[in-house]
Design a protein around this motif. Structure first.
Motif, PDB file in Angstrom:
ATOM      1  N   MET A 119       0.500  -1.000   0.074  1.00  0.00           N
ATOM      2  CA  MET A 119      -0.380   0.066  -0.272  1.00  0.00           C
ATOM      3  C   MET A 119       0.911   1.232   0.277  1.00  0.00           C
ATOM      4  SD  MET A 119      -2.647   1.635   2.897  1.00  0.00           S
ATOM      5  CE  MET A 119      -3.808   0.144   2.114  1.00  0.00           C
ATOM      6  N   GLY A 120       1.493   1.003   0.659  1.00  0.00           N
ATOM      7  CA  GLY A 120       3.137   2.808   1.112  1.00  0.00           C
ATOM      8  C   GLY A 120       3.692   2.723  -0.474  1.00  0.00           C
ATOM      9  N   MET A 121       4.020   2.031  -0.802  1.00  0.00           N
ATOM     10  CA  MET A 121       5.056   1.976  -2.431  1.00  0.00           C
ATOM     11  C   MET A 121       3.820   2.334  -3.463  1.00  0.00           C
ATOM     12  SD  MET A 121       7.744   0.485  -2.131  1.00  0.00           S
ATOM     13  CE  MET A 121       7.723  -0.074  -4.014  1.00  0.00           C
ATOM     14  N   ASN A 122       2.300   1.954  -3.946  1.00  0.00           N
ATOM     15  CA  ASN A 122       1.375   2.589  -4.120  1.00  0.00           C
ATOM     16  C   ASN A 122       0.984   4.155  -3.869  1.00  0.00           C
ATOM     17  OD1 ASN A 122       1.136   0.458  -5.826  1.00  0.00           O
ATOM     18  ND2 ASN A 122      -0.035  -1.353  -4.827  1.00  0.00           N
ATOM     19  N   LYS A 123       1.135   4.351  -2.726  1.00  0.00           N
ATOM     20  CA  LYS A 123       1.290   5.872  -2.063  1.00  0.00           C
ATOM     21  C   LYS A 123       1.791   6.644  -2.340  1.00  0.00           C
ATOM     22  CE  LYS A 123      -1.399   8.511  -0.444  1.00  0.00           C
ATOM     23  NZ  LYS A 123      -3.305   9.393  -0.800  1.00  0.00           N
ATOM     24  N   VAL A 124       3.590   6.198  -2.440  1.00  0.00           N
ATOM     25  CA  VAL A 124       4.324   7.273  -2.358  1.00  0.00           C
ATOM     26  C   VAL A 124       4.065   7.556  -4.063  1.00  0.00           C
ATOM     27  CG1 VAL A 124       6.539   5.639  -2.954  1.00  0.00           C
ATOM     28  CG2 VAL A 124       6.997   7.624  -0.824  1.00  0.00           C
ATOM     29  N   LYS A 125       4.289   6.181  -4.510  1.00  0.00           N
ATOM     30  CA  LYS A 125       4.517   6.695  -6.801  1.00  0.00           C
ATOM     31  C   LYS A 125       3.758   8.341  -6.728  1.00  0.00           C
ATOM     32  CE  LYS A 125       6.374   2.104  -7.484  1.00  0.00           C
ATOM     33  NZ  LYS A 125       5.091   1.050  -8.148  1.00  0.00           N
ATOM     34  N   GLN A 126       2.250   8.864  -6.324  1.00  0.00           N
ATOM     35  CA  GLN A 126       2.044   9.541  -5.265  1.00  0.00           C
ATOM     36  C   GLN A 126       2.280  11.050  -5.553  1.00  0.00           C
ATOM     37  OE1 GLN A 126      -2.101   8.283  -5.404  1.00  0.00           O
ATOM     38  NE2 GLN A 126      -2.198   6.652  -5.219  1.00  0.00           N
ATOM     39  N   GLY A 127       3.467  10.611  -4.895  1.00  0.00           N
ATOM     40  CA  GLY A 127       4.069  11.874  -4.077  1.00  0.00           C
ATOM     41  C   GLY A 127       4.403  13.016  -5.029  1.00  0.00           C
ATOM     42  N   HIS A 128       4.611  14.244  -4.857  1.00  0.00           N
ATOM     43  CA  HIS A 128       5.439  15.718  -5.509  1.00  0.00           C
ATOM     44  C   HIS A 128       6.732  15.763  -5.641  1.00  0.00           C
ATOM     45  CE1 HIS A 128       0.900  15.942  -4.374  1.00  0.00           C
ATOM     46  NE2 HIS A 128       0.774  15.779  -5.773  1.00  0.00           N
ATOM     47  N   ARG A 129       7.076  15.086  -4.539  1.00  0.00           N
ATOM     48  CA  ARG A 129       8.812  14.906  -4.281  1.00  0.00           C
ATOM     49  C   ARG A 129       9.675  14.646  -5.199  1.00  0.00           C
ATOM     50  NH1 ARG A 129       5.468  18.790  -2.492  1.00  0.00           N
ATOM     51  NH2 ARG A 129       5.900  19.700  -0.477  1.00  0.00           N
ATOM     52  N   PRO A 130      11.006  15.175  -5.684  1.00  0.00           N
ATOM     53  CA  PRO A 130      11.707  14.501  -6.507  1.00  0.00           C
ATOM     54  C   PRO A 130      12.214  12.737  -5.900  1.00  0.00           C
ATOM     55  CG  PRO A 130      12.894  15.786  -5.226  1.00  0.00           C
ATOM     56  CD  PRO A 130      11.537  15.611  -5.239  1.00  0.00           C
TER      57      PRO A 130
END
Length: 317
Positions: free
Chosen positions: A167-178
């Motif tokens: 779940m965390g992997m899928n969520k963090v890919k939506q992040g806005h930072r480099p």
């Protein structure tokens, strides 16, 4: 835990004021990874394990499949999209509610230290997991909100570590930072996930996400098969992403979680990011990575040797 959360929120109000509020700069921090490039995070330390700052692109030698890599872009000290994953299962608790409270107080204080020392433009989300994984805080750059949901969490007995990581992997890919990273706080045990260990490991090998692990266990489990298995799981998963895990045991002495989280924050802030060109030829392939920084001579004539840590390789889809 509720009374401690109040203390956290008061502290975070002060911290938030000092950091200021920052909007989501989606266009500025757009992802750089494509079908023929891959972003590598490089952690450089000296022989004493201290982060080394101020290096340039020309200081690095990067090899992909034993061939010199073409570096498309290079940067350092950028903000990070971070997922905080908390294990709230039975194996993280004790029969004494008072002792359990002390454990969570130490974890909470460590996270506060992590936030305090981290980049002011980081963004965060929070997942807790026991028999299931649940997102309790969505993307925020405001430290005040990070602990707000924890006071209402119901602890469970079983552990779905792999589901939480997926779940965390899928969520963090939506992040806005480099840079994107997950920080999981757990003893590494799993007995309830639908996902498998290999599922999570493969996700890490196919992404540029960093996984950091703080492994916590009870002294009673030290040396046991479960304890050793848990440490091995966290260690292998973090190594696949180019980081390492830190293991601590709860006992009657003060657990130096503050120092651990401060070290993690410092490492994230001092890292380098190199986007490299890769020949994928249209099919997924394992690409082996190696990196180094040449030794230097300081003002006194002594040789300065550096250790470069990055992922051992990656699959380019």
């Amino acid at each position: 835990m509720t009374s401690r959360i109040t203390v956290f929120l008061i502290f975070l109000l002060v911290l938030s004021a000092s950091l200021g509020s920052t909007p989501h700069p989606e266009k500025i921090f757009a992802a750089e990874q494509t079908n023929d490039t891959f972003a590598l995070t490089l952690t450089v330390t000296d022989k004493k394990g201290r982060p080394v700052a101020g290096l340039q692109r020309s200081d690095f030698t990067l090899l992909i499949d034993k061939q010199p890599a073409e570096i498309v872009s290079f940067s350092n000290n950028g903000p990070v999209s971070v997922g905080l994953l908390f294990d709230i299962s039975g194996s993280m608790m004790t029969e004494s509610s008072k002792e359990t409270q002390k454990r969570w107080d130490k974890i909470g204080d460590g996270i506060v230290r992590f936030l305090e020392r981290s980049h002011g433009q980081n963004e965060y989300f929070v997942i807790v997991f026991a028999s299931t994984a649940k997102l309790i805080v969505d993307w925020t750059s405001d430290p005040r909100t990070i602990f707000a949901g924890l006071g209402q969490v119901t602890r469970g007995r079983e552990t779905a570590l792999y589901d939480a990581l997926a779940m965390g992997m899928n969520k963090v890919k939506q992040g806005h930072r480099p840079k994107r990273a997950l920080l999981v706080i757990s003893d590494g045990q799993d007995n309830a996930s639908k996902h498998k260990f290999t599922d999570v490991r493969d996700l890490l090998k196919r992404s540029d996400v960093l996984l950091y692990g703080v492994g916590l266990s009870d002294p009673a489990s030290a040396g046991s098969s479960l304890g050793m298995e848990g440490e091995g799981i966290i260690d292998e998963l973090t190594s696949a992403s180019g980081t390492s895990a830190l293991f601590l045991k709860f006992d009657n002495r003060e657990v130096s979680l503050n120092d651990v989280f401060e070290l993690l924050a410092a490492e994230m802030q001092s890292q380098y990011r190199a986007v490299v060109k890769v020949s994928s030829q249209g099919t997924p392939k394992w690409h082996k990575v190696s990196a180094k920084v040449e030794e230097r001579t300081d003002s006194s004539g002594s040789k300065m040797r550096f250790v470069v840590k990055t992922r051992p390789g990656f699959y380019l889809n």
